[in-house]
Design an enzyme around this catalytic site. Sequence first.
Site, PDB file in Angstrom:
ATOM      1  N   ASP A 193     -14.693  43.982   5.278  1.00  0.00           N
ATOM      2  CA  ASP A 193     -15.200  44.593   4.049  1.00  0.00           C
ATOM      3  C   ASP A 193     -16.534  45.283   4.331  1.00  0.00           C
ATOM      4  OD1 ASP A 193     -13.067  43.716   2.643  1.00  0.00           O
ATOM      5  OD2 ASP A 193     -14.090  42.137   1.550  1.00  0.00           O
ATOM      6  N   GLU A 277      -4.841  38.464  -1.432  1.00  0.00           N
ATOM      7  CA  GLU A 277      -3.774  37.656  -0.854  1.00  0.00           C
ATOM      8  C   GLU A 277      -3.563  36.356  -1.629  1.00  0.00           C
ATOM      9  OE1 GLU A 277      -4.630  39.160   3.719  1.00  0.00           O
ATOM     10  OE2 GLU A 277      -5.690  37.417   2.917  1.00  0.00           O
ATOM     11  N   THR A 437       0.911  40.217   6.898  1.00  0.00           N
ATOM     12  CA  THR A 437      -0.033  40.921   7.767  1.00  0.00           C
ATOM     13  C   THR A 437       0.134  40.509   9.234  1.00  0.00           C
ATOM     14  OG1 THR A 437      -1.703  39.223   7.395  1.00  0.00           O
ATOM     15  CG2 THR A 437      -1.715  41.095   5.908  1.00  0.00           C
ATOM     16  N   GLU A 475       2.059  44.911   7.215  1.00  0.00           N
ATOM     17  CA  GLU A 475       0.919  45.788   7.469  1.00  0.00           C
ATOM     18  C   GLU A 475       0.187  45.271   8.699  1.00  0.00           C
ATOM     19  OE1 GLU A 475      -2.792  44.214   4.839  1.00  0.00           O
ATOM     20  OE2 GLU A 475      -1.169  45.132   3.687  1.00  0.00           O
ATOM     21  N   LEU A 478      -5.632  44.835  11.779  1.00  0.00           N
ATOM     22  CA  LEU A 478      -6.813  45.492  12.330  1.00  0.00           C
ATOM     23  C   LEU A 478      -6.477  46.937  12.659  1.00  0.00           C
ATOM     24  CD1 LEU A 478      -7.897  42.644  14.759  1.00  0.00           C
ATOM     25  CD2 LEU A 478      -8.997  43.255  12.609  1.00  0.00           C
TER      26      LEU A 478
END
Length: 572
Positions: A193, A277, A437, A475, A478
């Site tokens: 973030d 999530e 992920t 997805e 990183l």
Amino acid sequence: MALSITHQIGTLAGSSIQPESSTSETTATLSAAAVWKAPVAGIRCKARAGDSIDAVSPPVSPCRSPVLGPIRADLTAACSAFEVEAPPKEHAQWRDKAVKEKGVPVYVMMPLDSVTMHNTVNRRKAMNASLQALKSAGVEGVMMDVWWGLVERTNPGSYNWGGYAELLEMAKKHGLKVQAVMSFHQCGGNVGDSCFIPLPKWVVEEMNKDHDIAYTDQWGRRNYEYVSLGCDTLPVLKGRTPVQCYADFMQAFRDNFRDLLGDTIVEIQVGMGPAGELRYPSYPEQNGTWKFPGIGAFQCYDKYMLSSLKAAAEAIGKPEWGNSGPTDAGHYKNWPEDTHFFRKEGGGWNSPYGEFFLSWYSKMLLDHGEKILVSAKATFESTGVKISVKVAGIHWHYGTRSHAPELTAGYYNTRFRDGYLPIAQMLGRHGAVFNFTCIEMRDHEQPQDALCAPEKLVWQVALATREAQVPLAGENALPRYDDYAHSQILRSALLEMDGFPREDREMCAFTYLRMNPELFQSDNWRRFVAFVKKMGEGKDLHKCQEQIEREAEHFVHVTWPLVQEVAVDLMH
């Protein structure tokens, strides 16, 4: 002199752009001859070693998606010159046909700060040029966070969709589909973030009055990323329950963008915890609280969670188990064997008390997801959109018996128990997509001493969704632009994993992290377009690497002038 597209894209990092000019829709075509090398005649295909590693070690970190950082890459090399030529008309439908008829559609995450705190589109011209470029690459669409903290920022029930209305129209103009994320969490405090968007002001005010609305650990540390699920059904937010607030927000979104649902907006991803999530905020990076590959900490010490724990313990005749969570589970940065609760031999996680606590802790998370999905399904029923939920890829210490980081996050997954099948079954009851992920990661790229196993984790999740008959999407965790990561994504998306049944099953979608200046650098962009082409081929991908790259090169060559024309238009 025409302003290069890479200069425009570079403004995504925050550099200045010229005054706004007309952004009328264009029907020109594009070319990238200056970026792509000319095809070599007579080139022969040869096998490549799929398991080799880059000379530079790939990034190692947990599963949350990083976002555009302070990097200010010089992107002028990406498009130093343009060659405009009229492409054959048959190329116009080549991309869409490949994506829609087969393969795994690719979406691209937009920057987290795509909409400003003033509810306007951030870096509007660069955003428009970027969407145009993504469309030229053959992507299916984009994913955008619709922040609760921006839209309902000032007063409860007062929604400002300003920047999102413009962004959605921009996506529609370029023919891009949209995965809209109902982001009920704070941006800031998670891995990657780089901007800060708090919860709505009035929610934070209530949290300041009643600190137990926030998730709390055993040391009294409060977490303001997401409202504690312990008070899901209590009117703690100006007379409304958190679940009611989420439902009202989704209904307002539906009513405001009804004309785009099912056509431009094709998916609603419902945020259910930190980073969007379905999990507890067990590994917060903010202020150095947690560091990879720490085990994290249980988040069940606010009065509402403790009240539920007490009731659950009394219900089974063990009131002494309801006073608190495990007191011997270590600290955020510990490893499993540093603690009594998570150690492999005689650990509390494998005791009757451990089974009781972990069952309650994980069930609270599942019930939280169930409540919100009931509202989401009722809200978007008959609109033509999919509902999806994101689950974190917590792959570190996966090779241990206790799977401690997964347990503190709320996933009751151990060597002796499948923690992802109950999640998949819960999603299946509401027809939701399981979004996962760490799809790009390989086991041998991770620190071996932490027993990381992202590939094995993806395989377990794939099996769970197969058994529950739930669609699986993915997805990357990183930002990776190398062929090794792309190959791993392709392998995972096509579910071509060791031990997985060979059948006609693929992920239903893949979302690529993330729209930023690096993506549009010359080599990265070339590899990305080839990657999208391979994903579009799906299980019909029988061509060698060189052939696919030549096809992608030609496609970029004949489509690049469109991006050039957009760039020229933006300079006026």
